[in-house]
Design a protein around this motif. Structure first.
Motif, PDB file in Angstrom:
ATOM      1  N   VAL A 169      10.596  -6.012  -0.833  1.00 51.70           N
ATOM      2  CA  VAL A 169      11.142  -6.448  -2.252  1.00 51.70           C
ATOM      3  C   VAL A 169      11.359  -8.099  -1.813  1.00 51.70           C
ATOM      4  CG1 VAL A 169      12.896  -6.237  -3.918  1.00 51.70           C
ATOM      5  CG2 VAL A 169      11.969  -4.122  -2.700  1.00 51.70           C
ATOM      6  N   ALA A 170      10.711  -8.788  -2.621  1.00 53.06           N
ATOM      7  CA  ALA A 170      10.748 -10.431  -2.520  1.00 53.06           C
ATOM      8  C   ALA A 170      11.675 -10.792  -3.823  1.00 53.06           C
ATOM      9  CB  ALA A 170       9.531 -10.973  -2.628  1.00 53.06           C
ATOM     10  N   PRO A 171      12.966 -10.952  -3.693  1.00 53.19           N
ATOM     11  CA  PRO A 171      13.740 -11.462  -4.906  1.00 53.19           C
ATOM     12  C   PRO A 171      13.380 -13.180  -5.097  1.00 53.19           C
ATOM     13  CG  PRO A 171      15.166 -10.331  -3.324  1.00 53.19           C
ATOM     14  CD  PRO A 171      14.044 -10.545  -2.639  1.00 53.19           C
ATOM     15  N   GLY A 172      13.540 -13.515  -6.412  1.00 54.40           N
ATOM     16  CA  GLY A 172      13.929 -14.777  -6.548  1.00 54.40           C
ATOM     17  C   GLY A 172      15.420 -15.334  -6.539  1.00 54.40           C
ATOM     18  N   PHE A 212      14.178  -1.614  -5.006  1.00 51.34           N
ATOM     19  CA  PHE A 212      14.445  -0.781  -3.646  1.00 51.34           C
ATOM     20  C   PHE A 212      14.366   0.751  -3.961  1.00 51.34           C
ATOM     21  CE2 PHE A 212      15.894  -4.878  -1.530  1.00 51.34           C
ATOM     22  CZ  PHE A 212      15.090  -4.584  -0.430  1.00 51.34           C
ATOM     23  N   MET A 213      15.091   1.083  -5.072  1.00 52.93           N
ATOM     24  CA  MET A 213      15.286   2.624  -5.164  1.00 52.93           C
ATOM     25  C   MET A 213      13.547   3.112  -5.503  1.00 52.93           C
ATOM     26  SD  MET A 213      18.257   3.524  -5.020  1.00 52.93           S
ATOM     27  CE  MET A 213      18.230   5.118  -5.972  1.00 52.93           C
ATOM     28  N   PHE A 214      12.871   2.431  -5.944  1.00 50.51           N
ATOM     29  CA  PHE A 214      11.418   2.928  -6.334  1.00 50.51           C
ATOM     30  C   PHE A 214      10.797   3.076  -4.850  1.00 50.51           C
ATOM     31  CE2 PHE A 214       6.960   1.838  -6.163  1.00 50.51           C
ATOM     32  CZ  PHE A 214       6.479   2.979  -7.187  1.00 50.51           C
ATOM     33  N   PHE A 215      10.902   2.108  -3.966  1.00 52.20           N
ATOM     34  CA  PHE A 215      10.356   2.316  -2.547  1.00 52.20           C
ATOM     35  C   PHE A 215      11.064   3.364  -1.718  1.00 52.20           C
ATOM     36  CE2 PHE A 215       8.929  -2.218  -3.532  1.00 52.20           C
ATOM     37  CZ  PHE A 215       7.477  -1.952  -3.628  1.00 52.20           C
ATOM     38  N   CYS A 216      12.035   3.654  -1.942  1.00 53.26           N
ATOM     39  CA  CYS A 216      12.985   4.641  -1.177  1.00 53.26           C
ATOM     40  C   CYS A 216      12.392   5.857  -1.798  1.00 53.26           C
ATOM     41  CB  CYS A 216      14.434   4.482  -1.431  1.00 53.26           C
ATOM     42  SG  CYS A 216      15.231   3.060  -0.471  1.00 53.26           S
ATOM     43  N   ASP A 217      12.214   6.073  -2.749  1.00 50.45           N
ATOM     44  CA  ASP A 217      11.890   7.441  -3.319  1.00 50.45           C
ATOM     45  C   ASP A 217      10.775   8.195  -2.497  1.00 50.45           C
ATOM     46  OD1 ASP A 217      11.301   9.685  -4.843  1.00 50.45           O
ATOM     47  OD2 ASP A 217      11.564   8.834  -6.803  1.00 50.45           O
ATOM     48  N   PRO A 218      11.207   9.353  -1.879  1.00 53.06           N
ATOM     49  CA  PRO A 218      10.227  10.225  -0.964  1.00 53.06           C
ATOM     50  C   PRO A 218       8.873  10.555  -1.949  1.00 53.06           C
ATOM     51  CG  PRO A 218      12.598  11.089  -0.903  1.00 53.06           C
ATOM     52  CD  PRO A 218      12.666   9.961  -2.023  1.00 53.06           C
ATOM     53  N   GLU A 219       9.110  10.643  -3.435  1.00 59.50           N
ATOM     54  CA  GLU A 219       7.916  10.910  -3.793  1.00 59.50           C
ATOM     55  C   GLU A 219       6.736   9.646  -3.991  1.00 59.50           C
ATOM     56  OE1 GLU A 219       8.503  12.592  -7.881  1.00 59.50           O
ATOM     57  OE2 GLU A 219       9.968  13.983  -7.138  1.00 59.50           O
ATOM     58  N   ASN A 220       7.262   8.499  -3.657  1.00 61.19           N
ATOM     59  CA  ASN A 220       6.422   7.220  -3.926  1.00 61.19           C
ATOM     60  C   ASN A 220       5.796   7.273  -2.361  1.00 61.19           C
ATOM     61  OD1 ASN A 220       6.802   7.042  -6.634  1.00 61.19           O
ATOM     62  ND2 ASN A 220       8.805   5.685  -6.089  1.00 61.19           N
ATOM     63  N   PHE A 222       2.360   6.943  -2.118  1.00 59.12           N
ATOM     64  CA  PHE A 222       0.898   6.228  -1.997  1.00 59.12           C
ATOM     65  C   PHE A 222       1.142   4.630  -2.309  1.00 59.12           C
ATOM     66  CE2 PHE A 222      -3.258   6.069  -4.105  1.00 59.12           C
ATOM     67  CZ  PHE A 222      -3.996   6.461  -3.030  1.00 59.12           C
ATOM     68  N   VAL A 223       2.032   4.168  -2.174  1.00 49.33           N
ATOM     69  CA  VAL A 223       2.398   2.695  -2.091  1.00 49.33           C
ATOM     70  C   VAL A 223       2.981   2.149  -0.668  1.00 49.33           C
ATOM     71  CG1 VAL A 223       3.524   0.725  -3.356  1.00 49.33           C
ATOM     72  CG2 VAL A 223       2.954   2.740  -4.524  1.00 49.33           C
ATOM     73  N   THR A 224       2.150   1.559   0.008  1.00 49.80           N
ATOM     74  CA  THR A 224       2.617   0.864   1.190  1.00 49.80           C
ATOM     75  C   THR A 224       1.868  -0.450   1.474  1.00 49.80           C
ATOM     76  OG1 THR A 224       3.028   1.517   3.481  1.00 49.80           O
ATOM     77  CG2 THR A 224       0.665   1.998   2.775  1.00 49.80           C
ATOM     78  N   GLY A 225       2.562  -1.212   2.208  1.00 48.16           N
ATOM     79  CA  GLY A 225       1.969  -2.566   2.804  1.00 48.16           C
ATOM     80  C   GLY A 225       1.995  -3.616   1.560  1.00 48.16           C
ATOM     81  N   GLN A 226       3.000  -3.444   0.233  1.00 51.63           N
ATOM     82  CA  GLN A 226       2.889  -4.042  -0.758  1.00 51.63           C
ATOM     83  C   GLN A 226       4.285  -5.176  -0.554  1.00 51.63           C
ATOM     84  OE1 GLN A 226       0.125  -4.193  -2.715  1.00 51.63           O
ATOM     85  NE2 GLN A 226      -0.294  -2.914  -0.960  1.00 51.63           N
ATOM     86  N   THR A 227       4.068  -6.103  -1.398  1.00 49.56           N
ATOM     87  CA  THR A 227       5.194  -7.084  -1.734  1.00 49.56           C
ATOM     88  C   THR A 227       5.415  -7.173  -3.247  1.00 49.56           C
ATOM     89  OG1 THR A 227       4.878  -8.291   0.318  1.00 49.56           O
ATOM     90  CG2 THR A 227       6.337  -9.404  -1.360  1.00 49.56           C
ATOM     91  N   LEU A 228       6.681  -6.879  -3.746  1.00 51.70           N
ATOM     92  CA  LEU A 228       6.909  -6.801  -4.984  1.00 51.70           C
ATOM     93  C   LEU A 228       7.992  -7.795  -5.120  1.00 51.70           C
ATOM     94  CD1 LEU A 228       6.898  -5.850  -7.859  1.00 51.70           C
ATOM     95  CD2 LEU A 228       8.771  -4.178  -7.196  1.00 51.70           C
ATOM     96  N   TYR A 229       7.453  -8.829  -6.045  1.00 55.03           N
ATOM     97  CA  TYR A 229       8.353 -10.191  -6.448  1.00 55.03           C
ATOM     98  C   TYR A 229       9.133  -9.701  -7.442  1.00 55.03           C
ATOM     99  CZ  TYR A 229       5.679 -13.020  -2.892  1.00 55.03           C
ATOM    100  OH  TYR A 229       5.237 -13.923  -1.855  1.00 55.03           O
TER     101      TYR A 229
END
Length: 241
Positions: A169-172, A212-220, A222-229
């Protein structure tokens, strides 16, 4: 697996504290690593005091935590800026920020990884920065935050087979103590910066913990190696015509 335990660096305040509280509300146990005492408390919160710029101290803390807790989520949120122009930047800045932004999460992951592999599950998250794309006065900070992205992508490829995802997770510009250490709170400079962002406002701690909560979710899974600005559009471009 129904019980999750999140290890959060810099969990004593700001983004780390907000995220920790939200995870506890979902039934998680949280282990916070920071130099200072947390500004919040809960029966499910365990605090470990450590200076993450000290590799040896971090190794000792990581070993103890991995022995006493089954860490399912590793969230490296702690960070330091050390702003200065290139003429004043030093190799000491690079060394210190490399340790806290890259060395510390490597040490922590290596300690937690055996349990994650055994469980065939894990969530590894980084607090990156829009500064990875370049910001004046951020030589060491931008370099090491950009390094986080490369390291996360590599780990994502290596660990996907074990059910472990790795994302950034990449904050501004976000209203935190680190931000206000550089730009005075309530100042005209702060207001002008907010106006220049495409969304017309600064980010909040909750904006970042939402991601962060999105990426923490055990159901997610299929998303890996990504940077979300999460930057109010600051990563899209800075040219205004």
């Amino acid at each position: 697996m129904t019980q999750y335990t999140a290890l959060i660096t810099g969990g004593s305040k700001g983004i780390g504290a907000d995220l920790g509280q939200r995870l506890i509300q979902r039934g998680y146990t949280v282990v916070s690593l920071s130099r200072g005492t947390p500004e919040w408390s809960h029966d499910a919160l365990h605090h470990v005091e450590v200076d993450l710029t000290d590799a040896k101290a971090t190794e000792h803390a990581a070993k103890d935590i991995a022995t006493t807790h089954n860490i399912t989520h590793l969230i490296h949120n702690a960070g330091v800026i050390r702003p200065n122009l290139v003429e004043e930047a030093t190799t000491d800045d690079l060394t210190a920020l490399t340790q806290i932004h890259l060395g510390a999460p490597l040490i922590l992951l290596q300690a937690c990884l055996p349990n994650m592999k055994e469980n065939q599950f894990g969530r590894v998250l980084f607090n990156g920065s829009r500064a990875a794309l370049g910001v004046p006065t951020r030589t060491a900070y931008s370099a090491t935050k950009a390094g986080i992205i490369g390291m996360a992508r590599t780990w994502a490829l290596e660990l996907a087979q074990y059910g472990i995802t790795v994302n950034v997770v990449a904050p501004g510009p976000v209203q935190t103590d680190n931000f206000w250490d550089i730009i005075p709170r309530g100042s005209e400079r702060e207001a002008e910066l907010a106006k220049r962002l495409p969304v017309g406002r600064l980010g909040t701690v909750r904006d970042i913990s939402n991601a962060f909560m999105f990426f923490c979710d055990p159901e997610n899974s299929f998303v890996t190696g990504q940077t979300l600005y999460v930057c109010g559009g600051a990563s899209v471009g800075t040219l205004t015509l």
